[in-house]
Enzyme design. Sequence first.
Site, PDB file in Angstrom:
ATOM      1  N   VAL A  14       0.832  -1.209   0.000  1.00  0.00           N
ATOM      2  CA  VAL A  14       0.000   0.000   0.000  1.00  0.00           C
ATOM      3  C   VAL A  14       0.868   1.261   0.000  1.00  0.00           C
ATOM      4  CG1 VAL A  14      -1.718   1.314   1.329  1.00  0.00           C
ATOM      5  CG2 VAL A  14      -1.926  -1.174   1.149  1.00  0.00           C
ATOM      6  N   THR A  93       1.468   0.665   7.812  1.00  0.00           N
ATOM      7  CA  THR A  93       2.108  -0.545   8.317  1.00  0.00           C
ATOM      8  C   THR A  93       1.005  -1.561   8.594  1.00  0.00           C
ATOM      9  OG1 THR A  93       1.906  -0.210  10.718  1.00  0.00           O
ATOM     10  CG2 THR A  93       3.662   0.995   9.608  1.00  0.00           C
ATOM     11  N   LYS A 117      -5.592  -1.254  10.607  1.00  0.00           N
ATOM     12  CA  LYS A 117      -6.852  -1.310  11.376  1.00  0.00           C
ATOM     13  C   LYS A 117      -6.632  -1.402  12.884  1.00  0.00           C
ATOM     14  CE  LYS A 117      -8.707  -4.321   7.795  1.00  0.00           C
ATOM     15  NZ  LYS A 117      -7.426  -4.793   7.236  1.00  0.00           N
ATOM     16  N   GLU A 144     -10.607   5.722   6.333  1.00  0.00           N
ATOM     17  CA  GLU A 144     -11.640   5.172   5.444  1.00  0.00           C
ATOM     18  C   GLU A 144     -11.269   3.791   4.912  1.00  0.00           C
ATOM     19  OE1 GLU A 144     -14.911   6.466   4.356  1.00  0.00           O
ATOM     20  OE2 GLU A 144     -14.759   4.328   3.976  1.00  0.00           O
ATOM     21  N   VAL A 147     -12.047  -0.347   6.214  1.00  0.00           N
ATOM     22  CA  VAL A 147     -13.119  -1.263   5.797  1.00  0.00           C
ATOM     23  C   VAL A 147     -13.424  -1.016   4.319  1.00  0.00           C
ATOM     24  CG1 VAL A 147     -15.486  -2.048   6.229  1.00  0.00           C
ATOM     25  CG2 VAL A 147     -14.134  -1.103   8.107  1.00  0.00           C
ATOM     26  N   LEU A 151     -13.610   1.714  -1.001  1.00  0.00           N
ATOM     27  CA  LEU A 151     -15.069   1.945  -1.028  1.00  0.00           C
ATOM     28  C   LEU A 151     -15.476   2.847   0.155  1.00  0.00           C
ATOM     29  CD1 LEU A 151     -16.307  -1.710  -1.732  1.00  0.00           C
ATOM     30  CD2 LEU A 151     -16.012   0.136  -3.382  1.00  0.00           C
ATOM     31  N   GLY A 203      -2.582 -13.247  -5.237  1.00  0.00           N
ATOM     32  CA  GLY A 203      -2.294 -12.197  -4.246  1.00  0.00           C
ATOM     33  C   GLY A 203      -3.518 -11.752  -3.461  1.00  0.00           C
ATOM     34  N   GLU A 206      -3.692 -13.514   2.421  1.00  0.00           N
ATOM     35  CA  GLU A 206      -2.463 -13.206   3.161  1.00  0.00           C
ATOM     36  C   GLU A 206      -1.471 -14.345   2.880  1.00  0.00           C
ATOM     37  OE1 GLU A 206      -1.915 -10.574   5.204  1.00  0.00           O
ATOM     38  OE2 GLU A 206      -3.881  -9.750   4.770  1.00  0.00           O
ATOM     39  N   LYS A 221     -13.207  -5.647  10.891  1.00  0.00           N
ATOM     40  CA  LYS A 221     -13.946  -4.643  10.117  1.00  0.00           C
ATOM     41  C   LYS A 221     -15.324  -4.400  10.727  1.00  0.00           C
ATOM     42  CE  LYS A 221     -11.468  -5.802   5.905  1.00  0.00           C
ATOM     43  NZ  LYS A 221     -11.489  -6.598   4.677  1.00  0.00           N
TER      44      LYS A 221
END
Length: 357
Positions: A14, A93, A117, A144, A147, A151, A203, A206, A221
Amino acid sequence: MKKINIVLFGTGNVGSKLINQLLQAREQLRKREGVELNLPVIANSTTAFFQKENQQPSWEADLVNFGFPYKLRDVLEYVQQQGYENLIAVDATASEDFVNNYFSLIEAGFHIVAANKVANTRSSQFYLELRKKLQEHNKFFFYETNVGAGLPIVETLRNFHRSNERVTKVRGVFSGSLSYIFNTYCAEERAFSEILSEAGIKGFTEPDPRVDLSGKDVARKLLILGRELGLEKEFEEITIQDLVPSHLNGQSSLKNFQKNKKDLDPLFLKLKKELKQDEVIRHVGELDLQTGILDVKLVTEKRTSALGSLQNADSSFEIFTESYGEQPLVIKGAGAGAAVTARGVLTDLIKLAEKLP
Ligand SMILES: NC(=O)c1ccc[n+]([C@@H]2O[C@H](COP(=O)([O-])OP(=O)(O)OC[C@H]3O[C@@H](n4cnc5c(N)ncnc54)[C@H](OP(=O)(O)O)[C@@H]3O)[C@@H](O)[C@H]2O)c1
């Protein structure tokens, strides 16, 4: 020109996408929005790179060639010495521990944007202390992407809550990896273990697919959404259907799981055989605001329903509210993936920048 100074922690899937998207969007943001997004510090778990003014980072090379071992203290001292204002720390991270740094960052003047999260799924006590600290220092915390990746789920629920629209239930396929696995398994005549391996190669899962199959990520979530709607719950209170048989669970090695994952096949074949012709299996999270029950489980859905007709690795969130009645508001699309998540983080950064002087 409004100058925003971003310190990025995490340069994995990310974080690295975010740097590229940010550099590409920079010129347009300057022209259209009058905002300059600077990235003076980039750090992974061990190494940090402090960028010189106006230097366009070829960041991968710079982090490797000019990065040095660091402590959080070094970053805080550096931004203070440079007199940077409008500071935002991005947590890209996947670290359990990094969130402990949020308090020092906030005290040092940072707002926070997180893809991670963890801060929102620790104890209620931590959750409330963090919010108290943010309030005391007049700082924002945007998350945002916690979850549904890119989206707009968190914001939609928050807007309902703030406007006093009563949300009664949130239900959906929260996990892109489990969406892919069950969408494919119910559409094709292949063994469950084969599709699980394929999801790994693509991918979607995990590195240890038991993280997905355990249902814990979906539970996290649900907890985040529940808390967004004022529900005071702890992670331990969520009912989670673990799809990993006990002899292959976290007590045994990943190698042992990979070697014996065919043991999953008869379990899921049995479920498949019990389906009627117009039915499919879906992995759902359900948050019932009336009973306060948070549930992660496998369900049977009609093929033609919103969840039953999902394809690929799409997520779908059904939000039931008083005004929407029987027909929920549905938000559907790619609910995972580094590119959409990074775009969501960038959107959070831009929204936060709008709020700054
Ligand atoms: N991928 C998705 O679809 C998605 C969707 C929504 C949310 N997220 C969340 O986004 C976050 C990042 O995911 P990812 O796939 O990019 O993870 P990743 O590829 O594992 O990257 C994690 C990065 O964080 C760094 N890191 C770990 N501990 C750190 C610390 N204490 N201080 C600074 N950096 C640290 C790692 O550094 P090293 O390389 O040195 O270990 C690595 O660069 C996760 O929390 C994930 O749950 C991901």
